[in-house]
Design an enzyme around this catalytic site. Structure first.
Site, mmCIF file in Angstrom:
data_model
loop_
_atom_site.group_PDB
_atom_site.id
_atom_site.type_symbol
_atom_site.label_atom_id
_atom_site.label_comp_id
_atom_site.label_asym_id
_atom_site.label_seq_id
_atom_site.Cartn_x
_atom_site.Cartn_y
_atom_site.Cartn_z
ATOM 1 N N ASP A 189 -23.764 23.494 18.340
ATOM 2 C CA ASP A 189 -24.130 24.517 19.204
ATOM 3 C C ASP A 189 -25.560 24.892 18.640
ATOM 4 O O ASP A 189 -25.866 25.299 17.573
ATOM 5 C CB ASP A 189 -23.601 25.899 18.842
ATOM 6 C CG ASP A 189 -24.001 27.097 19.587
ATOM 7 O OD1 ASP A 189 -25.344 27.096 19.954
ATOM 8 O OD2 ASP A 189 -23.122 27.923 20.135
ATOM 9 N N HIS A 190 -26.712 24.409 19.566
ATOM 10 C CA HIS A 190 -28.086 24.128 19.286
ATOM 11 C C HIS A 190 -28.627 25.748 18.809
ATOM 12 O O HIS A 190 -29.569 25.590 18.335
ATOM 13 C CB HIS A 190 -28.765 23.380 20.215
ATOM 14 C CG HIS A 190 -29.059 24.561 21.437
ATOM 15 N ND1 HIS A 190 -28.543 24.843 22.567
ATOM 16 C CD2 HIS A 190 -30.400 25.151 21.659
ATOM 17 C CE1 HIS A 190 -28.973 25.420 23.543
ATOM 18 N NE2 HIS A 190 -30.425 25.844 22.763
ATOM 19 N N HIS A 209 -23.080 30.563 21.989
ATOM 20 C CA HIS A 209 -24.248 30.986 21.524
ATOM 21 C C HIS A 209 -24.381 32.570 21.112
ATOM 22 O O HIS A 209 -24.460 32.782 19.819
ATOM 23 C CB HIS A 209 -25.487 31.231 22.669
ATOM 24 C CG HIS A 209 -25.627 29.462 23.064
ATOM 25 N ND1 HIS A 209 -25.373 28.219 22.309
ATOM 26 C CD2 HIS A 209 -26.311 28.958 23.957
ATOM 27 C CE1 HIS A 209 -25.682 27.251 23.027
ATOM 28 N NE2 HIS A 209 -26.278 27.561 24.190
#
Ligand code: BG6
Length: 499
Positions: A186-187, A249
């Site tokens: 999950d960047h 996010h």
């Protein structure tokens, strides 16, 4: 320094590779942070040979650096590590060829059998690729933490489409991989400012004592973007803002804000604490979804002075689509720390500003000493973590306006990353790829994290799906969302920030 290894990118001709992964890898190399012995293999149906792949990647790297221009010498060094492997995700013979390529590169580049596989491909191909990797003997089970000959697989989001499919996908990939080999990315967790939430809370003495229901009135987490869905209509029609942003996010950021202090900083201890937060989020009963969740879609409007089409007018979007581009949620965390403190989460495309922030609003002062002053002069304190852009943290408080009269005005103490450190934060993908090479899974999502976050949003998705094609609220592009989201706040006698 990361150990020697080969990195295989499945989907090397795709958008994510060109825009994010390749530029991140090149930047790591340019700054001397790639292993001194490494090879990068592009696996895709569209790959042909090394020369074509290198030319395409050079262009991607040049586009990513922009007008400053590409560092030619660094590129020449980097490009010798790039190798093409044409192949199909569902074709065992392609994986046999990949194995031969990797064995050869182990000799040519000294990569010691260490392998990082990056799945930058459509989610429907995750399971076939993992199965084929297993069948080809490319991912010996349990080798995620091996000193040499380790193999790890990075899997992009979205991980599943709902709770059932995410669970099925976990089961499917765990047929070939052990959990220590699986790096679900999950960047957002790779962003400096997101990691700094932990440092702010647990690397300082003054915040933690007030980080609870006695002093915090509410938490607002916003991720707003001015962009629409661009060319991603086909993907977005299937996803929507809940699956694209909230399930991953926003809930990850919320967990870092809400979790208990971990006893150590190792991957599993931190992820254990996050998992407890997800479990403590109060389930939303189907019949109460509208009280806690609002969805909406952007209509035509104006963003940044330019006319913007509505979502239904975007390419590859159905003219009667009810896919949401905006979500607002009210979540409660049933724990001693957070009982009674609402967490308001909100995300939207085509908002007036691009920003991601966490705003912690503290409770009112218990006793109004300055009785004669209007109440708005005695505003509660607020701590705002600006995750992006203009990364920083500000604390607002009331100060006496100089002069003979007593007047209070809110002022802020401001910390700015740019001013304090004079450097841009390290881009998320660079950090995360480096961590995966080093075998540090702290910033990746564990199987239970995926399950729990899907469980949080599933009742809402079910309630929305049950309404079929019934119209959903529309907000004009360039506005802060629909009136229904303001109503959600108004029921709690509150308002969104920035509106
Ligand atoms: C991605 C979403 O995960 O995050 C996109 O799929 C979104 O829809 C993007 O635009 C935002 O990332 P960032 O790092 O620009 O905030």
């Amino acid at each position: 320094m990361a150990p020697p290894c080969a990195i295989v990118i499945f989907g090397s001709t795709g958008d994510l590779t060109q825009r994010k992964l390749l530029p991140a890898l090149f930047e790591l190399a340019r700054h001397g942070r790639m292993p001194d012995r490494c090879a990068l293999v592009g696996f895709a149906r569209g790959e042909t040979d090394d020369a074509a792949m290198r030319a395409r990647m050079r262009q991607a790297a040049a586009e990513a650096v922009g007008p400053g221009g590409l560092d030619g010498a660094a590129w020449e060094r980097f490009s010798t590590t790039l190798h093409a492997c044409p192949g199909a995700y569902d074709d065992p013979a392609s994986f046999a060829r990949l194995k031969a390529t990797l064995d050869r590169l182990d000799v040519e580049h000294g990569t010691q059998g260490n392998r990082l596989f990056y799945l930058a491909i459509p989610p429907s191909s995750y399971a076939p690729v993992v199965r084929n990797l297993g069948a080809a003997g490319l991912v010996p089970r349990g080798s995620g933490r091996a000193a040499t000959g380790w193999t790890r697989v990075i899997i992009e989001k979205p991980f599943g489409h709902d709770l059932a499919s995410a669970t099925a996908l976990n089961t499917e990939i765990s047929g070939a991989l052990s959990e220590d080999q699986i790096y679900r990315i999950d960047h957002y967790l790779g962003k400096e400012t997101v990691q700094n939430i932990i440092v702010l809370r647990f690397g300082n003495g003054i915040f933690e004592p007030i980080w609870n229901r006695r002093y915090v009135d509410r938490v607002q987490i916003t991720m707003a973007e001015t962009i629409g869905i661009g060319s991603r209509g086909r993907f977005y029609e299937e996803a929507g803002a809940m699956r694209d942003i909230v399930q991953n996010h926003l809930l990850q950021v919320m967990a870092l804000v809400a979790m208990e202090p971990p006893v150590s900083f190792d991957a599993d201890t931190v992820r254990d604490e996050k998992a407890k937060v997800f479990k403590a989020i109060r389930p939303i009963p189907l019949e109460e979804v509208d009280r806690h969740a609002v969805r909406a879609q952007y209509g035509p409007g104006t963003v940044g002075g330019a006319a913007a089409t509505g979502y239904r007018g975007e390419s590859n979007v159905a003219p009667d689509s009810v896919t949401e581009t905006y979500v607002a949620l009210r979540l409660m965390v049933d724990s001693w720390r957070w009982a009674g403190v609402p967490f308001y989460l909100r995300t939207g495309k085509r908002m007036p500003k691009t920003l991601t922030e966490v705003a912690i609003r503290f409770t009112r002062i218990p006793h109004l000493l300055f009785r004669d002053l209007p109440e708005e002069q005695q505003r509660p304190n607020e701590l705002v973590l600006r995750l992006q852009p203009d990364e920083g943290i500000s604390l607002s408080f009331g100060a006496k306006v100089p002069g003979a009269d007593l007047e209070i005005r809110p002022v802020t103490m401001d910390f700015s990353y740019a001013k304090s450190f004079g450097a841009e934060p390290t881009p998320a993908y660079e950090r995360l790829i480096l961590d995966a090479m080093k075998g540090d899974a702290s910033l990746f999502i564990r199987a239970d994290g995926v399950r729990e976050t899907w469980s949080v949003v599933q009742p809402i998705l079910d309630a929305w799906a049950a309404r079929g094609k019934a119209p959903i609220p529309v907000y004009p592009a360039g506005s802060w969302g629909p009136a229904e989201a303001d109503d959600l706040m108004a029921r709690d006698h509150r308002r969104w920030r920035n509106t």
